[in-house]
Each structure stands twice: as structure tokens, then as C-alpha cells.
Design a protein around this motif. Sequence first.
Motif, PDB file in Angstrom:
ATOM      1  N   VAL A  94       0.870  -1.179   0.000  1.00  0.00           N
ATOM      2  CA  VAL A  94       0.000   0.000   0.000  1.00  0.00           C
ATOM      3  C   VAL A  94       0.901   1.221   0.000  1.00  0.00           C
ATOM      4  O   VAL A  94       1.796   1.332   0.845  1.00  0.00           O
ATOM      5  CB  VAL A  94      -0.907   0.039   1.248  1.00  0.00           C
ATOM      6  CG1 VAL A  94      -1.800   1.269   1.198  1.00  0.00           C
ATOM      7  CG2 VAL A  94      -1.734  -1.224   1.340  1.00  0.00           C
ATOM      8  N   GLN A 130     -14.857  -3.167   8.486  1.00  0.00           N
ATOM      9  CA  GLN A 130     -14.495  -2.727   9.837  1.00  0.00           C
ATOM     10  C   GLN A 130     -15.128  -1.358  10.105  1.00  0.00           C
ATOM     11  O   GLN A 130     -15.599  -1.093  11.201  1.00  0.00           O
ATOM     12  CB  GLN A 130     -12.972  -2.649   9.971  1.00  0.00           C
ATOM     13  CG  GLN A 130     -12.513  -2.254  11.379  1.00  0.00           C
ATOM     14  CD  GLN A 130     -10.992  -2.343  11.556  1.00  0.00           C
ATOM     15  OE1 GLN A 130     -10.246  -2.611  10.614  1.00  0.00           O
ATOM     16  NE2 GLN A 130     -10.538  -2.126  12.786  1.00  0.00           N
ATOM     17  N   GLU A 189     -13.583  -7.421  12.085  1.00  0.00           N
ATOM     18  CA  GLU A 189     -13.859  -6.856  13.420  1.00  0.00           C
ATOM     19  C   GLU A 189     -15.312  -6.439  13.588  1.00  0.00           C
ATOM     20  O   GLU A 189     -15.606  -5.382  14.135  1.00  0.00           O
ATOM     21  CB  GLU A 189     -12.952  -5.649  13.694  1.00  0.00           C
ATOM     22  CG  GLU A 189     -11.503  -6.048  13.812  1.00  0.00           C
ATOM     23  CD  GLU A 189     -10.675  -4.981  14.523  1.00  0.00           C
ATOM     24  OE1 GLU A 189     -11.226  -4.283  15.395  1.00  0.00           O
ATOM     25  OE2 GLU A 189      -9.489  -4.863  14.200  1.00  0.00           O
ATOM     26  N   GLY A 224      -2.041  -6.217   9.197  1.00  0.00           N
ATOM     27  CA  GLY A 224      -2.442  -6.406   7.801  1.00  0.00           C
ATOM     28  C   GLY A 224      -3.755  -7.142   7.637  1.00  0.00           C
ATOM     29  O   GLY A 224      -4.108  -7.554   6.534  1.00  0.00           O
ATOM     30  N   LYS A 225      -4.508  -7.268   8.710  1.00  0.00           N
ATOM     31  CA  LYS A 225      -5.770  -8.017   8.650  1.00  0.00           C
ATOM     32  C   LYS A 225      -6.784  -7.323   7.736  1.00  0.00           C
ATOM     33  O   LYS A 225      -7.386  -7.955   6.864  1.00  0.00           O
ATOM     34  CB  LYS A 225      -6.354  -8.173  10.073  1.00  0.00           C
ATOM     35  CG  LYS A 225      -5.403  -8.887  11.046  1.00  0.00           C
ATOM     36  CD  LYS A 225      -6.014  -9.071  12.414  1.00  0.00           C
ATOM     37  CE  LYS A 225      -6.353  -7.756  13.113  1.00  0.00           C
ATOM     38  NZ  LYS A 225      -5.175  -6.906  13.383  1.00  0.00           N
ATOM     39  N   SER A 226      -6.975  -6.009   7.940  1.00  0.00           N
ATOM     40  CA  SER A 226      -7.928  -5.290   7.084  1.00  0.00           C
ATOM     41  C   SER A 226      -7.415  -5.192   5.660  1.00  0.00           C
ATOM     42  O   SER A 226      -8.200  -5.163   4.700  1.00  0.00           O
ATOM     43  CB  SER A 226      -8.190  -3.881   7.629  1.00  0.00           C
ATOM     44  OG  SER A 226      -8.856  -3.967   8.866  1.00  0.00           O
ATOM     45  N   THR A 227      -6.096  -5.157   5.521  1.00  0.00           N
ATOM     46  CA  THR A 227      -5.512  -5.153   4.177  1.00  0.00           C
ATOM     47  C   THR A 227      -5.907  -6.430   3.440  1.00  0.00           C
ATOM     48  O   THR A 227      -6.316  -6.387   2.277  1.00  0.00           O
ATOM     49  CB  THR A 227      -3.980  -5.038   4.275  1.00  0.00           C
ATOM     50  OG1 THR A 227      -3.675  -3.833   4.978  1.00  0.00           O
ATOM     51  CG2 THR A 227      -3.335  -5.030   2.908  1.00  0.00           C
ATOM     52  N   PRO A 274      -1.993  -8.571  15.964  1.00  0.00           N
ATOM     53  CA  PRO A 274      -1.834  -7.226  16.518  1.00  0.00           C
ATOM     54  C   PRO A 274      -2.303  -6.135  15.558  1.00  0.00           C
ATOM     55  O   PRO A 274      -2.431  -6.369  14.357  1.00  0.00           O
ATOM     56  CB  PRO A 274      -0.325  -7.119  16.775  1.00  0.00           C
ATOM     57  CG  PRO A 274       0.306  -8.207  15.984  1.00  0.00           C
ATOM     58  CD  PRO A 274      -0.717  -9.277  15.814  1.00  0.00           C
ATOM     59  N   ASN A 275      -2.539  -4.956  16.099  1.00  0.00           N
ATOM     60  CA  ASN A 275      -2.919  -3.800  15.280  1.00  0.00           C
ATOM     61  C   ASN A 275      -1.865  -3.568  14.214  1.00  0.00           C
ATOM     62  O   ASN A 275      -0.662  -3.671  14.477  1.00  0.00           O
ATOM     63  CB  ASN A 275      -3.026  -2.531  16.137  1.00  0.00           C
ATOM     64  CG  ASN A 275      -4.146  -2.614  17.155  1.00  0.00           C
ATOM     65  OD1 ASN A 275      -3.937  -2.349  18.328  1.00  0.00           O
ATOM     66  ND2 ASN A 275      -5.319  -3.002  16.731  1.00  0.00           N
ATOM     67  N   GLY A 276      -2.332  -3.272  13.001  1.00  0.00           N
ATOM     68  CA  GLY A 276      -1.399  -2.942  11.931  1.00  0.00           C
ATOM     69  C   GLY A 276      -0.748  -4.144  11.295  1.00  0.00           C
ATOM     70  O   GLY A 276       0.141  -4.007  10.460  1.00  0.00           O
TER      71      GLY A 276
HETATM   72  N1  ATP Z   1      -3.168   4.080   2.597  1.00  0.00           N
HETATM   73  C1  ATP Z   1      -2.169   3.658   3.385  1.00  0.00           C
HETATM   74  N2  ATP Z   1      -0.971   4.251   3.335  1.00  0.00           N
HETATM   75  C2  ATP Z   1       0.052   3.823   4.102  1.00  0.00           C
HETATM   76  N3  ATP Z   1      -0.054   2.819   4.975  1.00  0.00           N
HETATM   77  C3  ATP Z   1      -1.225   2.194   5.073  1.00  0.00           C
HETATM   78  C4  ATP Z   1      -2.346   2.561   4.301  1.00  0.00           C
HETATM   79  N4  ATP Z   1      -3.385   1.748   4.612  1.00  0.00           N
HETATM   80  C5  ATP Z   1      -2.911   0.894   5.547  1.00  0.00           C
HETATM   81  N5  ATP Z   1      -1.626   1.151   5.834  1.00  0.00           N
HETATM   82  C6  ATP Z   1      -0.782   0.471   6.807  1.00  0.00           C
HETATM   83  O1  ATP Z   1      -0.872  -0.894   6.595  1.00  0.00           O
HETATM   84  C7  ATP Z   1      -0.694  -1.586   7.825  1.00  0.00           C
HETATM   85  C8  ATP Z   1      -1.763  -2.651   7.972  1.00  0.00           C
HETATM   86  O2  ATP Z   1      -3.023  -2.013   8.179  1.00  0.00           O
HETATM   87  P1  ATP Z   1      -4.338  -2.868   8.409  1.00  0.00           P
HETATM   88  O3  ATP Z   1      -5.456  -1.899   8.455  1.00  0.00           O
HETATM   89  O4  ATP Z   1      -4.393  -3.957   7.432  1.00  0.00           O
HETATM   90  O5  ATP Z   1      -4.076  -3.466   9.872  1.00  0.00           O
HETATM   91  P2  ATP Z   1      -5.017  -4.337  10.780  1.00  0.00           P
HETATM   92  O6  ATP Z   1      -4.309  -5.609  11.019  1.00  0.00           O
HETATM   93  O7  ATP Z   1      -6.375  -4.423  10.209  1.00  0.00           O
HETATM   94  O8  ATP Z   1      -5.040  -3.482  12.127  1.00  0.00           O
HETATM   95  P3  ATP Z   1      -6.215  -3.207  13.208  1.00  0.00           P
HETATM   96  O9  ATP Z   1      -6.197  -4.385  14.103  1.00  0.00           O
HETATM   97  O10 ATP Z   1      -5.743  -2.004  13.920  1.00  0.00           O
HETATM   98  O11 ATP Z   1      -7.486  -3.033  12.470  1.00  0.00           O
HETATM   99  C9  ATP Z   1      -0.702  -0.520   8.908  1.00  0.00           C
HETATM  100  O12 ATP Z   1       0.625  -0.271   9.315  1.00  0.00           O
HETATM  101  C10 ATP Z   1      -1.278   0.671   8.215  1.00  0.00           C
HETATM  102  O13 ATP Z   1      -0.791   1.877   8.781  1.00  0.00           O
END
Ligand code: ATP
Lengths: 397, 253
Positions: free
Chosen positions: B11, B85, B171, B39-42, B35-37
Motif C-alpha cells: 500500500v 471494519q 472486526e 495487515g488483517k484489514s488489508t 496485533p494492530n497494523g
Molecule cells: N493508505 C495507506 N498508506 C500507508 N499505509 C497504510 C495505508 N493503509 C494501511 N496502511 C498500513 O498498513 C498496515 C496494515 O493495516 P491494516 O489496516 O491492514 O491493519 P489491521 O491488522 O487491520 O489493524 P487493526 O487491528 O488495527 O485493524 C498498517 O501499518 C497501516 O498503517
Amino acid sequence: MTTPLQQALDVADLPVDEPARRRALADARVAPWPERRLEAWRYTSLHALGQRAPRPAAPPAAEPAPPRSVVFRDGHRTGAGLDGLAAGVRLTTGVAAPATAQGDVFDHLSAAFAVDGATLRVDAGTDAGDWLALLHRSGVGADRSWHLRHRIVLGSGARARVLLDCEGARGPALATVDTAIELAAGAELDLACVNAPAEALSLLLRNRVRLAAGARLRLQALDGGAAPSRHELTIDLAGAGASAQLGGAFVLAGRRHADLQLRLRHLAPGCTSTTAWRALADERARAVFDGHILVAAGADGTDARLECKSLLGSAQAEVDAKPVLEIHADDVRCAHGATVGQLDPAALFYLRSRGIPADAARAILVRAFAAEALAGFAGDWPLPARLAALAGLEEAV
Amino acid sequence: MLTIDDLHVSVAGKAILKGLDLVVQPGEVHAIMGPNGAGKSTLAAVLAGREGYEVTAGSVRFHDADLLALAPEERAAAGVFLAFQYPVEIPGVNNTYFLRAAYNAQRKARGEPELDSVQFLRRVREKLKILSLPEDLLHRGVNSGFSGGEKKRNEIFQMAVLEPALAVLDETDSGLDIDALRQVAEGVNSLRSAQRGFVLITHYQRLLDYVVPDFVHVLADGRIVESGGPGLAGELEAHGYAWVADRKVGGAA
Ligand SMILES: Nc1ncnc2c1ncn2[C@@H]1O[C@H](COP(=O)(O)OP(=O)(O)OP(=O)(O)O)[C@@H](O)[C@H]1O
Ligand SMILES: [Mg+2]
């Protein structure tokens, strides 16, 4: 500078050879052509129109008209469904050349060539009931010109609902539709305007409304643009406590061009006006919103609100929104604003993620955005359904 | 039905998923924690086809199709559903209208007959009963002015109406009160079937008490680093994610 259009004007084309029309024709030949250096024409070019030579359309054959409507084709009344109008409601047709022709080149053209138009009179205290429609149509083919002049006169406390519908107007043509509206004290008019004609039409809609004390105008306008479609809306709140509620939307694609020129004058104390417009321009379309509200000296206690929000669907589309408030009175509440944005990509993705194809998703969002301007109007209006079609939705729901 | 193979996603030029593997068979419920960040939502966004995610390596197959080659609406018609989410507010678009447009668009894409508004309303009423969602939410704009919990329940309601083959819930349990959590869980359980797969992204054991998964995975730093049975969620709750990392280090030694 005059244009080929003006130079091609011919006395032999006058519908009736009479002095007033000859004078108007002569005035039209020499009147200055609207140029873009004039503030009111800055964003709308009539250059292409000026190079054409539209000829007056011949009277077409009669045709059936839906109930509660008058059909005008190519500037001539061709049908009417006026059975069962309430007592005190008169809808007649036909116009004479005005004794003096004032105004610009289009006023002169109208004075010279207009042979028809509707006159609606509603007596004091009378309710004209459900919507009355003036349906403007024209054929496709040769370059034509046609002109109509309508009048709406409501007595004190009278009520009417009128639809000015130009959706059936085709091009190439130059069409002007002038409507003079007088609302006596306490009269109420609902006016719905639909301009979604063919792309090759040059349409000039001139609505001039004068409201006496306590009169109320509600106006909705929907414009799909043309080449161009220009709506000049002049409203005088001339009596104390008069009010105007205006809502409109441009939904434009291709190379279509729509232009609203609003001149709203608060001339008496205690009048209110709200104006909400939404402009959507896609592809190479162009929208112009020139909203000017004047609060004259002595119009104390005025409440005026003016807003135009726009969405641009492409990098080539253009919106020129200019809301202006000019205040010469005390104790006024006024607000105005304009915003320009784009369709929310998150909303678009959300709709698509549920299975809605991209084009339909865009149409759904366009319709929702434009519909904001038509919200908050009392009673049933025909425009929301028209909007759905214009936005490209198959179903109105 | 879903096979994710060595998926790498960036991303804005930053690598987020770094070689993710996951296989979901029909009838299975997979929980993904991490953990947060991490990559789950990714992962969820890439499965649904959101713009702005660059797949730099790997593949995702859904049934016999290359999922990544499909437009978002084609994925939906193929049976993929994402419960967001953060559900999007779309004021001015009636919730029921939206849902019927979506439902019929999917049916049309699959060559099935569309439902008229009466038939559709009947279906909606049935689903409403299961979820005990207040009916007035149907008449409002999509998620417009909904509370956080109402938005999440609306996602599950949409899932219930659309009956996808694969549902990815990002989530959906976060921010819910206990009653709403139970309803969401009931919504999921009522749809569990031998033909349907689920991916539940969650931070909490709580949801998994109601929806017992077949597999639990830990997603950390763009990869699945640990997989196990339903018991793994409890272990994570007790020890935290550091424990997984420590065990990996221990295992490698
Ligand atoms: N548009 C973007 N630009 C830069 N970094 C991004 C962008 N979108 C997501 N990220 C980064 O990608 C990483 C993964 O984000 P993601 O939302 O997938 O995490 P997550 O596992 O769902 O976290 P959470 O548990 O907090 O929901 C994070 O470090 C986030 O900051
Ligand atoms: Mg997340």
C-alpha cells in the motif's frame, strides 16, 4: 458586433407583418450579441449559436395532449387537455406582439416571432388543484427557432401548481420560453421546471416572478443541460413577508452546458428565501451557477440562504459557482456558500462490494446528491422521479 | 473454495502482506487474530477488491476463478462478502433500496430472475426477525447516522440477505454491547452451512465463544505465523502475541 444569425433575420419570416414585429426584428438585427466579456455571459458562450441561422418553425399538426396540460410544439400550441378546470381557473393560449420591445436580442426575437404561449389566471381565493403542465416539444431535423411567452397571474390567496417541461424539446433549434409571473398577496405557486432537452438545443428559459405581501413561491428545477440550457430566474420579493423556496439540480454529461442566472431581490421587510442547488458535471460538461441575492435598503428582517454544492466527475468537467449576497438593510440573517467535491470513492466501493456495477453505483450516488436540493418541499413533486431517470437509474424507488 | 497462495501486497509503496497463505474450504470458519497494523484489514480489502492495493506477488483463487482479476461487483456476484471494519455512511440512499439493488444486481449477474419489491420485502422481513434489527433502520440512509453497533448489525443483516458463499467479517464484534454481540453471533451461526465459508477477523476471544471456529490463525507482520484449533484463541488471550513470537524463536533454536 452582430452575428450571422442576426444578419439572416428576414422580414419575410415574420408570422404577421405588423409594425411592432417589424420594429422588434429591426432591434434584434442590431442588438449586441451576448459576449463572454459581459459578466452575466462570462461562462456561457453563444458563439456557436451566433454562427447558425435557425429559421422559424412552421405550425405543426394538432396532437393529443395529456389531461391538465397544453402541448406546444415548435412554438405553436398543438394540443390541450383542459377539461374540468375548477371555476375561477382560466388557461388560454396565444400572444400578441408587445407594443414596445425592451431587453436584449432574445427579447427582441421573442417580440418579433412569438405567436403563442399560455396565460393562466387563477381568481382570488381559488385553488387550481393538481399540477397543470406546459409541455414544450419540438421535432428533430432542420435548424429551427421558436419562441413562447407564458403568463401566470394568481389573485390574492390563490394557489396553483405549474410544470414547465422542456424535456421533449429537440434540436438543433433556438428556443426561448419567457414566463412572467405575478403573485398577489398571499398567493402560492409551486413551479417545477424540467430542462432535459436534446444536446443540440439552445434553450433560454426566462422566468420573472413578482411576489406581493405574504405570497409564496416554491420552485424546483432540474436541468440536464444543452447547447446551452440557460435559465434566467428573476424573483422580486416585493411585498412584506413574501417567501421563496428554490431547489435545483444540474445533472450534466457529454458536452452539455447548463447555466442558472438567479437574480433574487428582497425588496420588502420580513421576506425569506432559501436557495439550494446541486451541480453534477461529468465528462466535458459545464455547469454555471450565478446566484445573486440583493437585500435592498429597508428590507429589514430578511432571511436569505443561498448554497450551491458541486461534484465533478472528470478532470475535463467544469463548474463555475458564484453565490453573491449584496446587503443594504439591517437586522438580516443571511448565509451563502459553495463547495466543489468529487463522488466519495469509499461510498462507491461500498456499493460495488455489494454487487452493484460501477455505473449503477455512480448513478445512485449522483441521484442522492442531487436529491438533496429537492428535499424539504411540501407536497408531491414530479421532479424526483425525473431525476432518477436523468441520473441513469432504471428504477425511481 | 478460497486459496490464498504466497500473497504479497503493498500500500502506497509499503509492503504490508508478505507471503500470506490461507485455504478455506466450504463449511469452515476461520478466525484471524493479530496485533494492530498486522495487515488483517488489508487482507480483507484485497479480497473485496478495494483500489489502492498493489498485489506484488502470489495469487488468490476463489472456486475456479482468479479472484484478483474480478471487479468488486463481480466478486460479490461470485459470492464474496466483506463486512467492513468501518461501514460507510451514504446519506440519501435508502437502505432497503440499496440492498434490493445489490441483491438484484447479483442475481442478474448470475443469470437468476430478479425479485420485485414485494418479494424482496418478504425476504427482508424474515431476515430482520433473526437479527431483531429495528425496522426503521431499513428506511434510513445507508448507515446514515447509525450508531457504531447499528452499523455492524447492518453489515450482518446485509450478509443475511445476500447469503454469500464466503463471508469475511472484519472486526464486526468490535464496539458491540453484549446483546448485540450475541445477535451478530446468531446471525453468523444461522448462516453456517456446509456450503459456506467464513473468515472472522477479531481481537477478542468473546466472539469465538459464540461462534466456535474450526481454525484460528495468527496474522503478524503480513504473514500467518501460527495456526491451530479453537483453543489457540484462549492461549493468545492468556499470553498475548509476544508469546507467539517467543515460541517461534524457541522453535527455531
Ligand atoms: N493508505 C495507506 N498508506 C500507508 N499505509 C497504510 C495505508 N493503509 C494501511 N496502511 C498500513 O498498513 C498496515 C496494515 O493495516 P491494516 O489496516 O491492514 O491493519 P489491521 O491488522 O487491520 O489493524 P487493526 O487491528 O488495527 O485493524 C498498517 O501499518 C497501516 O498503517
Ligand atoms: Mg483492521
